[in-house]
Design a protein around this motif. Sequence first.
Motif, PDB file in Angstrom:
ATOM      1  N   LEU A  18       1.011  -0.917   0.288  1.00  0.00           N
ATOM      2  CA  LEU A  18       0.210   0.013   0.118  1.00  0.00           C
ATOM      3  C   LEU A  18       1.052   1.629  -0.089  1.00  0.00           C
ATOM      4  N   GLN A  19       2.033   1.120   0.936  1.00  0.00           N
ATOM      5  CA  GLN A  19       2.813   2.149   0.588  1.00  0.00           C
ATOM      6  C   GLN A  19       3.663   2.758  -0.348  1.00  0.00           C
ATOM      7  N   GLY A  20       3.493   1.417  -1.293  1.00  0.00           N
ATOM      8  CA  GLY A  20       4.383   1.312  -2.408  1.00  0.00           C
ATOM      9  C   GLY A  20       3.620   2.262  -3.772  1.00  0.00           C
ATOM     10  N   MET A  21       2.302   1.728  -3.801  1.00  0.00           N
ATOM     11  CA  MET A  21       1.381   1.719  -4.200  1.00  0.00           C
ATOM     12  C   MET A  21       0.997   3.857  -4.629  1.00  0.00           C
ATOM     13  N   LEU A  22       0.660   3.896  -3.035  1.00  0.00           N
ATOM     14  CA  LEU A  22       0.454   5.412  -2.237  1.00  0.00           C
ATOM     15  C   LEU A  22       1.475   6.488  -3.244  1.00  0.00           C
ATOM     16  N   LYS A  23       2.646   6.287  -3.227  1.00  0.00           N
ATOM     17  CA  LYS A  23       3.826   6.772  -3.465  1.00  0.00           C
ATOM     18  C   LYS A  23       3.947   6.840  -4.936  1.00  0.00           C
ATOM     19  N   ASN A  24       4.292   6.120  -5.509  1.00  0.00           N
ATOM     20  CA  ASN A  24       3.624   5.835  -6.927  1.00  0.00           C
ATOM     21  C   ASN A  24       2.753   7.256  -7.574  1.00  0.00           C
ATOM     22  N   LEU A  25       1.573   6.972  -7.083  1.00  0.00           N
ATOM     23  CA  LEU A  25       0.707   7.879  -7.822  1.00  0.00           C
ATOM     24  C   LEU A  25       0.261   9.319  -6.562  1.00  0.00           C
ATOM     25  N   GLY A  26       1.824   9.241  -6.331  1.00  0.00           N
ATOM     26  CA  GLY A  26       1.701  10.540  -5.794  1.00  0.00           C
ATOM     27  C   GLY A  26       0.973  11.207  -4.443  1.00  0.00           C
TER      28      GLY A  26
END
Length: 85
Positions: A18-26
Motif C-alpha cells: 500500500l505504501q509503495g502504491m500510494l507513493k507511486n500515485l503521488g
Amino acid sequence: MIAKQFIRDHGLEQARNLQGMLKNLGCPDDMKFTVINGMWHRSSEGFRYDDLCAAIADQDRTDYVSDIRNHIAPTTVIIERGEHE
C-alpha cells in the motif's frame, strides 16, 4: 482505523504494498484514507500516508535488548544434575 491496526489486520507486506502504491500515485502526506473490505478509500477518518510510513518504520525496528538470547553467553554450558545429587 489507524495505521498500526492496518498492519495488525493485513500484515506488514500488505502495508508495504500500500505504501509503495500510494507513493507511486503521488499521494500527499496529509491525505487520509481507510481500508474497507481490503480496498483503500479516501476518507476524513482514517490514517495518513505519513502515519503508515511511521508505523512501518516502527515494525522494522527490533528490540535487541529484551531478546533473551542476548543475555546468555554463547559459551554457557548446561549441566544436568541427577535426581539425588
